[in-house]
Design an enzyme around this catalytic site. Structure first.
Site, PDB file in Angstrom:
ATOM      1  N   ASP A   1       0.860  -1.173   0.000  1.00  0.00           N
ATOM      2  CA  ASP A   1       0.000   0.000   0.000  1.00  0.00           C
ATOM      3  C   ASP A   1       0.904   1.234   0.000  1.00  0.00           C
ATOM      4  O   ASP A   1       1.967   1.238   0.627  1.00  0.00           O
ATOM      5  CB  ASP A   1      -0.889  -0.019   1.241  1.00  0.00           C
ATOM      6  CG  ASP A   1      -1.823   1.177   1.288  1.00  0.00           C
ATOM      7  OD1 ASP A   1      -2.347   1.556   0.230  1.00  0.00           O
ATOM      8  OD2 ASP A   1      -2.029   1.727   2.391  1.00  0.00           O
TER       9      ASP A   1
ATOM     10  N   THR B   1       0.201   4.613   1.013  1.00  0.00           N
ATOM     11  CA  THR B   1       0.128   5.434   2.213  1.00  0.00           C
ATOM     12  C   THR B   1       0.512   4.619   3.442  1.00  0.00           C
ATOM     13  O   THR B   1      -0.058   3.564   3.704  1.00  0.00           O
ATOM     14  CB  THR B   1      -1.291   5.998   2.399  1.00  0.00           C
ATOM     15  OG1 THR B   1      -1.677   6.673   1.200  1.00  0.00           O
ATOM     16  CG2 THR B   1      -1.336   6.967   3.561  1.00  0.00           C
TER      17      THR B   1
ATOM     18  N   ASP C   1      -1.585  -0.660   6.409  1.00  0.00           N
ATOM     19  CA  ASP C   1      -1.792  -0.167   7.770  1.00  0.00           C
ATOM     20  C   ASP C   1      -3.233   0.266   8.035  1.00  0.00           C
ATOM     21  O   ASP C   1      -3.580   0.587   9.166  1.00  0.00           O
ATOM     22  CB  ASP C   1      -0.852   1.008   8.055  1.00  0.00           C
ATOM     23  CG  ASP C   1      -1.185   2.234   7.207  1.00  0.00           C
ATOM     24  OD1 ASP C   1      -1.882   2.081   6.186  1.00  0.00           O
ATOM     25  OD2 ASP C   1      -0.750   3.335   7.572  1.00  0.00           O
TER      26      ASP C   1
END
Length: 793
Positions: A299, A301, A530
């Site tokens: 991912d 971000t 996250d």
């Protein structure tokens, strides 16, 4: 949206529930107690076998031959110490990375550990929060809960006051609070959590492979053991003491006493090493699994970029001032995400507008908003979702996003944000440009994976052009696709995911489908993330890696949690996995080779004993007493295996563990066994030989075994580095010292005084070593594996 605010418990009420045992007493992870660890390492099958054989040897009065009993103590002590170290590391890290729900009490609201939650506690919820105990919703504002981890249902469920929520589910949108109705072992997911959090070594290719090897060894041990017991006790006429000693001497080396121990130690030491880097391994086989990964889905971000954002620029699209709208949106969000936090920091003086309706941000819709009555309905979200892609404003947003910046559209809507047709018609008001800092170690990490032939796919919910810009700045080049254009058909989806490198505007369900698509093409996939939008993909990937600062839900489903939030820790995890796999393969080669030559030697001696029984030839004592096989194992297997199991190892992990170990150990074991038997036959003087002559014959056989077994070690230690050469040299020198010292020869029942016999034994050993060397090179050519004598970078 509910408006009543529930009051939490008072401290006396909490104390009363604790006294009544109404607490959330679910066992913590790594919950194996010290007593269980000791019991599991002492009362093993191998210790039981060695223990019985030790009692038999001691009954003969030959205490020196019982020296192998030290293995029982050593195996147990080393196993206990290493597992306790790993347990302490896991327990310490688990506390750091533990999900801490926001518990509302009359004394105040704050994060508490799950074990502090009591019955009737009020627990507040926000996006990404995991529901830690069962309860009933008492407040909600657009609350949506994903129960897929429990029910398999993919769609998030709207939750209203009075609805039940179950432990193990997590919040995907909105906020609220619930009152705990079931805690501890009564909670829905408690049993699952207890099973999943045990200190375990199961469900790994390495462990299952070793189980297969042990099963194979068991099939060899039974006939060889029975034949040895019969021939040594009933055909040799050597007296019961000598026969028992020879029988035990045959059986002891058949037992792979250190194989499981070394595997456990390697895993446990791996946990401790990674713990020093603030890496929590929630499931031990994840260390091994990540070493086999060939695709990493990252991912953007929080993984490639840091979590924090800052407002870079505001581009007004109308003449009116929009600062009040931005400040009010930020102030109205109880659980702001990173984007809204940055806006709140930039516009910290809200004008006091009253919210009349709210729509929380959802990964599926890519926008959020709040209605402020007479001040209008305001939405903020992805420009390519809220705007016509062909509009000039959308083109401006696209150009800005191409620089790697995050762009949000602020707009006013003609409908309340909680209307069924929301967001309705959106009038653009401003483009909010946010800046994310790329992690300083991200490029180095991506370069590492590229060098290791591990493909990296960037999968993000952000604008595809922005994602591609960030990936490109880190040296990750390849085609980019907007996930809204991904095909639905499985084969076409798999083709697209394999072909393209970066993906933007990916929905949470698409992330999971992309992981499945890669797995369908035979890839071993790791997913890093996250956020709550990563949970489904983290769970279904072969290895899920969560950031410590991420949502509690993402940490709960991941096998590995990077508590320091550093993507750069992943190469160390990969390296640790490779160390475990590569070293255990070497160690398995040593132990299995020993078992093969021990079984073969026992079978050959046993068949010779049967021929003596039925054809009247000379009976054949087993060549070794227990002390001989004990010292043989010291420096051909024991010490080298321990060193090799913990040594650095950067070689790539490959599948086919059992095949490679068996094809390597079987020929080596056969060569060592045959050579030792031939050497013994040439030295054996028959039934009329004196005890001295019998000792000389045993010594000759031992010399042949040591020379050939040391060459097996020399082959297994390749490719060479200075310390590996030193390991082989020191092992060989140790036996030279033992055979040179009169006291050692007397203690270990050795007699190399017959020069001709000793020279013959050495020659046979060297010849066996030459055969082992040739087989190693031929095997490499047949299997298509490159053979190297020396390590190269």
């Amino acid at each position: 949206m509910s408006s009543a605010v529930a009051v939490g418990l008072s401290e006396p009420e909490v104390a009363q529930r604790v006294a009544e045992g109404k607490t959330n007493d679910v066992p913590t992870r790594a919950a194996r107690s010290v007593e269980e660890i000791v019991r599991a390492n002492v009362f093993t099958r191998i210790n039981a076998i060695l223990g019985v054989l030790l009692i038999i040897v001691l009954s003969t009065g030959s205490f020196i031959n019982g020296l192998f009993g030290i293995l029982i103590v050593a195996n147990s002590a080393i196993g206990i110490i290493q597992e306790l170290r790993a347990k302490q590391t896991l327990d310490r890290l688990a506390i750091v990375g533990q999900t801490k729900p926001m518990v509302r009490r009359q004394s105040g609201t704050g994060p508490r550990s799950p074990s502090e939650v009591v019955l009737d506690d009020v627990i507040e919820l926000g996006p990404g929060d995991q529901i830690v105990v069962d309860g009933v919703v008492i407040e909600e504002a657009g609350l949506e809960v994903d129960e897929s981890l429990l029910t398999g249902e993919a769609d998030a469920m709207d939750k209203h006051a009075g609805d039940e929520v179950k432990s193990g589910s997590f919040v995907v949108a909105g906020s609220g609070a619930y009152r705990a109705t079931k805690v501890g072992r009564e909670a829905y997911a408690a049993k699952l959590a207890e099973e999943a959090s045990k200190f375990t070594l199961v469900k790994s290719e390495l462990r299952s492979g070793i189980d297969k090897i042990l099963q194979f060894i068991t099939y060899l041990l039974i006939p060889a053991g029975l034949l040895t017991i019969y021939t040594q006790l009933f055909t040799t006429d050597a007296g019961w003491r000598e026969s028992l000693l020879r029988m035990v001497g045959a059986l002891v080396p058949m037992v792979p006493e250190g194989l499981v121990l070394m595997t456990s130690i390697a895993f446990a030491v791996g946990v401790v090493r990674l713990g020093r880097r603030q890496c929590l391994v929630q499931e031990l086989p994840a260390i091994e699994g990540l070493a086999r990964v060939d695709v990493v889905c990252a991912d953007k971000t929080g993984t490639l970029t840091e979590n924090g954002m800052r407002l870079s620029e505001l581009k007004p699209l109308i003449d009116d001032d929009v600062s009040n709208a931005l400040a009010s949106l930020a102030a109205a969000d109880d659980r702001p995400n990173a984007s809204m936090k940055a806006i709140g920091e930039a516009y910290g003086e809200p004008p006091g507008w009253t919210a009349t309706a709210s729509a929380p941000f959802k990964s599926a819709t890519k926008w959020s908003g709040t209605s402020f009555g007479e001040h209008g309905n305001w939405v903020i979200g992805a420009p390519d979702v809220l705007l016509d892609p062909a509009s000039p404003d959308a083109e401006v947003a696209e150009r800005i996003g191409a620089k790697g910046l995050r762009v949000l559209l602020l707009g006013s809507s003609n409908a309340p944000v909680d209307a069924l047709d929301a967001p309705g018609v959106v009038t653009p008001a401003a483009l909010v440009v946010l800046e994310q800092r790329v992690r300083p170690d991200a490029r180095e990490t991506l370069d590492y994976f590229a060098a290791q032939k591990v493909t990296v796919k960037v999968i993000s919910g952000d604008n595809a052009v922005s994602v591609a810009a960030v990936a490109g700045s880190l040296g990750l080049h390849g085609e980019t696709m907007d996930a809204r254009n991904l095909p639905d058909e499985p084969d076409a989806l798999a083709d697209a995911v394999v072909e393209y490198t970066t993906f933007g505007r990916v929905r949470p369900d698409q992330k999971r489908e992309m992981v499945h698509a890669l797995q369908s093409r035979g890839h071993t996939v790791a997913m890093t993330g996250d956020g709550v939008n990563d949970v489904l993909a983290l769970k279904d990937a072969d290895i899920g890696v969560a950031m410590g600062s991420g949502s509690s839900a993402s940490r709960a489903v991941a096998q590995i949690v990077l508590l320091d939030n550093r993507f750069a820790t992943l190469p160390y995890v990969v390296g640790e996995g490779r160390r475990v796999i590569g070293n255990i393969e070497r160690v398995s080669n040593l132990f299995l080779t020993k078992t093969v030559y021990s079984v073969l030697l026992a079978m050959l001696v046993g068949l010779a004993g049967l021929s003596a029984k039925f054809f009247g030839t000379d009976p054949l004592l087993f060549p070794f007493q227990p002390i001989h096989v004990t010292i043989a194992a010291w420096f051909t297997i024991g010490v080298p295996a321990f060193v090799l199991s913990l040594a650095p190892n950067r070689e790539r992990a490959h599948t086919g563990f059992v095949r490679r170990v068996m094809t390597s150990a079987l020929p080596s074991g056969l060569i060592v066994g045959v050579a030792t038997f031939v050497s013994y036959l040439l030295a054996y003087g028959g039934r009329d030989s004196t005890p001295t002559q019998q000792m000389q014959a045993s010594t000759a056989a031992l010399i042949t075994l040591l020379v050939s077994a040391l060459w097996v070690l020399a082959v297994v230690a390749r490719p060479y580095e200075w310390w590996r050469i030193a390991l082989v040299a020191v092992s060989a020198a140790a036996y030279v010292v033992i055979f040179s010292l009169p006291l050692a020869r007397k203690t270990f029942l050795l007699d190399p005084s017959d020069a001709a016999m000793t020279a013959t034994a050495l020659a046979i050993g060297v010849l066996a070593a030459a055969f082992i060397e040739v087989v190693w090179w031929v095997q490499g050519r047949i299997l298509g594996e490159r053979r190297r004598l020396w390590r190269s970078d």
